[in-house]
Design a protein around this motif. Sequence first.
Motif, PDB file in Angstrom:
ATOM      1  N   ASP A  25     148.316  58.107  36.612  1.00  0.00           N
ATOM      2  CA  ASP A  25     147.831  58.252  35.990  1.00  0.00           C
ATOM      3  C   ASP A  25     147.019  57.313  35.070  1.00  0.00           C
ATOM      4  OD1 ASP A  25     149.701  56.666  34.743  1.00  0.00           O
ATOM      5  OD2 ASP A  25     151.423  58.138  34.055  1.00  0.00           O
ATOM      6  N   ARG A  26     145.953  56.871  33.920  1.00  0.00           N
ATOM      7  CA  ARG A  26     145.430  56.280  33.746  1.00  0.00           C
ATOM      8  C   ARG A  26     146.099  54.744  33.734  1.00  0.00           C
ATOM      9  NH1 ARG A  26     143.090  58.435  28.310  1.00  0.00           N
ATOM     10  NH2 ARG A  26     144.870  57.979  26.740  1.00  0.00           N
ATOM     11  N   TRP A  27     147.595  54.952  32.797  1.00  0.00           N
ATOM     12  CA  TRP A  27     148.182  53.663  32.585  1.00  0.00           C
ATOM     13  C   TRP A  27     148.880  53.509  33.810  1.00  0.00           C
ATOM     14  CZ3 TRP A  27     149.194  58.508  30.193  1.00  0.00           C
ATOM     15  CH2 TRP A  27     147.926  58.506  29.157  1.00  0.00           C
ATOM     16  N   HIS A  28     149.554  54.055  34.701  1.00  0.00           N
ATOM     17  CA  HIS A  28     149.833  52.894  35.977  1.00  0.00           C
ATOM     18  C   HIS A  28     148.906  52.826  37.071  1.00  0.00           C
ATOM     19  CE1 HIS A  28     152.566  53.746  39.758  1.00  0.00           C
ATOM     20  NE2 HIS A  28     151.878  54.082  40.364  1.00  0.00           N
ATOM     21  N   ALA A  29     147.928  53.346  37.092  1.00  0.00           N
ATOM     22  CA  ALA A  29     146.663  53.190  38.341  1.00  0.00           C
ATOM     23  C   ALA A  29     146.272  51.484  37.827  1.00  0.00           C
ATOM     24  CB  ALA A  29     145.392  54.422  37.318  1.00  0.00           C
ATOM     25  N   THR A  30     145.828  50.973  36.186  1.00  0.00           N
ATOM     26  CA  THR A  30     145.244  49.811  36.208  1.00  0.00           C
ATOM     27  C   THR A  30     146.526  48.765  36.671  1.00  0.00           C
ATOM     28  OG1 THR A  30     147.037  50.057  34.364  1.00  0.00           O
ATOM     29  CG2 THR A  30     144.499  50.935  34.036  1.00  0.00           C
TER      30      THR A  30
END
Length: 108
Positions: free
Chosen positions: A81-86
């Motif tokens: 997800d976008r939070w984990h990907a960062t």
Amino acid sequence: MTGLPRHVVAERAARAAETVRQQPCPRCGADTLVARTTDRVAAVDVRADPTPVDPATAPAGRLLWCLVQHEHIGDRIRWRDRWHATACTHPVLADHTCPPRPIQESLL
């Protein structure tokens, strides 16, 4: 002879499904990694290509997954997800897509 309690059997089955294993694709026979995600909202059965991809140059239209390697519980596939990907440092896998089949020449 008595069996194991149902909750123990269910827990073992869930753990086995979440463990990443190598399995050929039933359609094209390519090597793939399969597992059930353990994400918060829903469990999803994932079939991914085993070769990690660069998320910046990943093929368009394919879902990306993280291969989380944990010392005590083994490998798991996690939704990227976008939070984990960062802040992700895990190998990134792409959903498996079967290669196109060769065009069969019609017999005349």
